[in-house]
Motif scaffolding. Sequence first.
Motif, PDB file in Angstrom:
ATOM      1  N   THR A 111       0.848  -1.190   0.000  1.00 47.29           N
ATOM      2  CA  THR A 111       0.000   0.000   0.000  1.00 47.29           C
ATOM      3  C   THR A 111       0.885   1.243   0.000  1.00 47.29           C
ATOM      4  OG1 THR A 111      -1.939   1.039   1.047  1.00 47.29           O
ATOM      5  CG2 THR A 111      -0.202   0.237   2.521  1.00 47.29           C
ATOM      6  N   HIS A 112       0.256   2.367  -0.252  1.00 50.26           N
ATOM      7  CA  HIS A 112       0.943   3.655  -0.122  1.00 50.26           C
ATOM      8  C   HIS A 112      -0.092   4.700   0.288  1.00 50.26           C
ATOM      9  CE1 HIS A 112      -0.793   4.444  -4.101  1.00 50.26           C
ATOM     10  NE2 HIS A 112      -0.614   5.727  -3.823  1.00 50.26           N
ATOM     11  N   TYR A 113       0.400   5.780   0.872  1.00 46.63           N
ATOM     12  CA  TYR A 113      -0.459   6.902   1.224  1.00 46.63           C
ATOM     13  C   TYR A 113       0.409   8.143   1.370  1.00 46.63           C
ATOM     14  CZ  TYR A 113       1.079   5.609   5.959  1.00 46.63           C
ATOM     15  OH  TYR A 113       1.840   5.281   7.058  1.00 46.63           O
ATOM     16  N   TYR A 114      -0.240   9.284   1.270  1.00 49.47           N
ATOM     17  CA  TYR A 114       0.438  10.558   1.435  1.00 49.47           C
ATOM     18  C   TYR A 114       0.099  11.111   2.808  1.00 49.47           C
ATOM     19  CZ  TYR A 114       1.356  10.312  -3.552  1.00 49.47           C
ATOM     20  OH  TYR A 114       1.789   9.903  -4.792  1.00 49.47           O
ATOM     21  N   ARG A 115       1.036  11.836   3.386  1.00 44.72           N
ATOM     22  CA  ARG A 115       0.791  12.387   4.713  1.00 44.72           C
ATOM     23  C   ARG A 115       1.325  13.800   4.817  1.00 44.72           C
ATOM     24  NH1 ARG A 115       4.865  11.616   8.426  1.00 44.72           N
ATOM     25  NH2 ARG A 115       6.684  10.607   7.612  1.00 44.72           N
ATOM     26  N   PRO A 116       0.841  14.580   5.753  1.00 42.24           N
ATOM     27  CA  PRO A 116      -0.126  14.223   6.782  1.00 42.24           C
ATOM     28  C   PRO A 116      -1.538  14.058   6.210  1.00 42.24           C
ATOM     29  CG  PRO A 116       0.487  16.540   7.011  1.00 42.24           C
ATOM     30  CD  PRO A 116       1.336  15.960   5.909  1.00 42.24           C
ATOM     31  N   ALA A 117      -2.270  13.184   6.850  1.00 40.85           N
ATOM     32  CA  ALA A 117      -3.633  12.866   6.418  1.00 40.85           C
ATOM     33  C   ALA A 117      -4.537  14.083   6.550  1.00 40.85           C
ATOM     34  CB  ALA A 117      -4.177  11.715   7.260  1.00 40.85           C
ATOM     35  N   GLY A 118      -5.572  14.088   5.726  1.00 37.90           N
ATOM     36  CA  GLY A 118      -6.598  15.113   5.847  1.00 37.90           C
ATOM     37  C   GLY A 118      -6.298  16.437   5.163  1.00 37.90           C
ATOM     38  N   LEU A 119      -5.176  16.534   4.480  1.00 30.49           N
ATOM     39  CA  LEU A 119      -4.818  17.772   3.778  1.00 30.49           C
ATOM     40  C   LEU A 119      -4.889  17.552   2.279  1.00 30.49           C
ATOM     41  CD1 LEU A 119      -1.673  18.896   5.816  1.00 30.49           C
ATOM     42  CD2 LEU A 119      -4.013  19.759   6.014  1.00 30.49           C
ATOM     43  N   PRO A 120      -5.030  18.626   1.501  1.00 27.51           N
ATOM     44  CA  PRO A 120      -4.951  18.477   0.049  1.00 27.51           C
ATOM     45  C   PRO A 120      -3.568  17.941  -0.347  1.00 27.51           C
ATOM     46  CG  PRO A 120      -5.661  20.696   0.665  1.00 27.51           C
ATOM     47  CD  PRO A 120      -5.255  20.001   1.911  1.00 27.51           C
ATOM     48  N   ARG A 121      -3.492  17.196  -1.440  1.00 33.96           N
ATOM     49  CA  ARG A 121      -2.243  16.562  -1.870  1.00 33.96           C
ATOM     50  C   ARG A 121      -1.082  17.543  -1.945  1.00 33.96           C
ATOM     51  NH1 ARG A 121      -1.993  11.866  -4.476  1.00 33.96           N
ATOM     52  NH2 ARG A 121      -3.273  11.385  -2.692  1.00 33.96           N
ATOM     53  N   GLU A 122      -1.315  18.748  -2.421  1.00 33.70           N
ATOM     54  CA  GLU A 122      -0.223  19.729  -2.535  1.00 33.70           C
ATOM     55  C   GLU A 122       0.343  20.135  -1.169  1.00 33.70           C
ATOM     56  OE1 GLU A 122      -4.112  22.036  -2.713  1.00 33.70           O
ATOM     57  OE2 GLU A 122      -3.310  20.286  -3.791  1.00 33.70           O
ATOM     58  N   ARG A 123      -0.357  19.782  -0.104  1.00 29.65           N
ATOM     59  CA  ARG A 123       0.122  20.075   1.253  1.00 29.65           C
ATOM     60  C   ARG A 123       0.487  18.801   2.008  1.00 29.65           C
ATOM     61  NH1 ARG A 123      -3.830  23.443   4.210  1.00 29.65           N
ATOM     62  NH2 ARG A 123      -2.154  23.503   5.730  1.00 29.65           N
ATOM     63  N   PRO A 175       3.548  16.561   1.851  1.00 28.32           N
ATOM     64  CA  PRO A 175       4.877  16.378   1.266  1.00 28.32           C
ATOM     65  C   PRO A 175       5.442  14.964   1.405  1.00 28.32           C
ATOM     66  CG  PRO A 175       5.069  17.501   3.364  1.00 28.32           C
ATOM     67  CD  PRO A 175       3.591  17.370   3.073  1.00 28.32           C
ATOM     68  N   TRP A 176       4.844  14.119   2.219  1.00 31.86           N
ATOM     69  CA  TRP A 176       5.416  12.807   2.500  1.00 31.86           C
ATOM     70  C   TRP A 176       4.667  11.690   1.797  1.00 31.86           C
ATOM     71  CZ3 TRP A 176       9.895  12.494   5.106  1.00 31.86           C
ATOM     72  CH2 TRP A 176      10.299  13.637   5.792  1.00 31.86           C
ATOM     73  N   LEU A 177       5.419  10.800   1.187  1.00 27.45           N
ATOM     74  CA  LEU A 177       4.880   9.595   0.551  1.00 27.45           C
ATOM     75  C   LEU A 177       5.314   8.395   1.395  1.00 27.45           C
ATOM     76  CD1 LEU A 177       3.642   7.878  -1.722  1.00 27.45           C
ATOM     77  CD2 LEU A 177       5.856   8.064  -2.913  1.00 27.45           C
ATOM     78  N   ALA A 178       4.352   7.705   1.968  1.00 27.69           N
ATOM     79  CA  ALA A 178       4.624   6.504   2.764  1.00 27.69           C
ATOM     80  C   ALA A 178       4.271   5.284   1.931  1.00 27.69           C
ATOM     81  CB  ALA A 178       3.811   6.521   4.050  1.00 27.69           C
ATOM     82  N   THR A 179       5.166   4.310   1.908  1.00 22.41           N
ATOM     83  CA  THR A 179       4.923   3.070   1.150  1.00 22.41           C
ATOM     84  C   THR A 179       5.278   1.875   2.013  1.00 22.41           C
ATOM     85  OG1 THR A 179       7.133   3.153   0.148  1.00 22.41           O
ATOM     86  CG2 THR A 179       5.343   4.151  -1.100  1.00 22.41           C
ATOM     87  N   ILE A 180       4.537   0.784   1.787  1.00 21.38           N
ATOM     88  CA  ILE A 180       4.769  -0.442   2.521  1.00 21.38           C
ATOM     89  C   ILE A 180       4.936  -1.564   1.502  1.00 21.38           C
ATOM     90  CG2 ILE A 180       3.890  -2.036   4.279  1.00 21.38           C
ATOM     91  CD1 ILE A 180       2.232   0.343   5.363  1.00 21.38           C
ATOM     92  N   TRP A 181       6.011  -2.341   1.684  1.00 20.34           N
ATOM     93  CA  TRP A 181       6.427  -3.360   0.719  1.00 20.34           C
ATOM     94  C   TRP A 181       6.680  -4.691   1.430  1.00 20.34           C
ATOM     95  CZ3 TRP A 181       6.620  -1.612  -4.279  1.00 20.34           C
ATOM     96  CH2 TRP A 181       6.604  -0.231  -4.440  1.00 20.34           C
ATOM     97  N   ARG A 182       6.492  -5.767   0.711  1.00 19.65           N
ATOM     98  CA  ARG A 182       6.795  -7.086   1.248  1.00 19.65           C
ATOM     99  C   ARG A 182       7.927  -7.714   0.432  1.00 19.65           C
ATOM    100  NH1 ARG A 182       4.426  -9.650   4.857  1.00 19.65           N
ATOM    101  NH2 ARG A 182       2.344  -8.806   4.545  1.00 19.65           N
ATOM    102  N   ARG A 183       8.796  -8.403   1.173  1.00 16.13           N
ATOM    103  CA  ARG A 183       9.859  -9.154   0.490  1.00 16.13           C
ATOM    104  C   ARG A 183       9.257 -10.365  -0.187  1.00 16.13           C
ATOM    105  NH1 ARG A 183      15.039 -12.638   2.599  1.00 16.13           N
ATOM    106  NH2 ARG A 183      15.155 -13.737   0.659  1.00 16.13           N
TER     107      ARG A 183
END
Length: 111
Positions: free
Chosen positions: A89-101, A103-111
């Motif tokens: 999965t992936h998500y942008y943070r901080p949550a609840g803000l418009p994408r342009e606000r 700045p962080w991209l969080a991603t989760i990966w499995r080996r």
Amino acid sequence: MAAGFPQARLPENHFDGVFANASLFHVPSQELPRVLLELRACLKPGGVLFSSNPHGHNEEGWSRGRYGAYLDLETWRRFLTSAGFVALTHYYRPAGLPRERQPWLATIWRR
């Protein structure tokens, strides 16, 4: 270059997870494939990599004494899948803000 990554000697198949918060974006893109392969190798089968980095438009370089590679989601995905990771999965943070606000991209990966 990020301290620790060039010299890291991690045991293979050892960890259930790696938490890389605000660290992998300091690795130059030409070194990123090697670093990601080493991180994957240190994970047990089925292990998880969490990464959160400031994202951008694939620009990288030095700014105020720090190196940063600000990659977009598609480029980040290419690096991780090339290293053998499977996206969970992936998500942008901080949550609840418009994408342009978000700045962080969080991603989760499995080996």
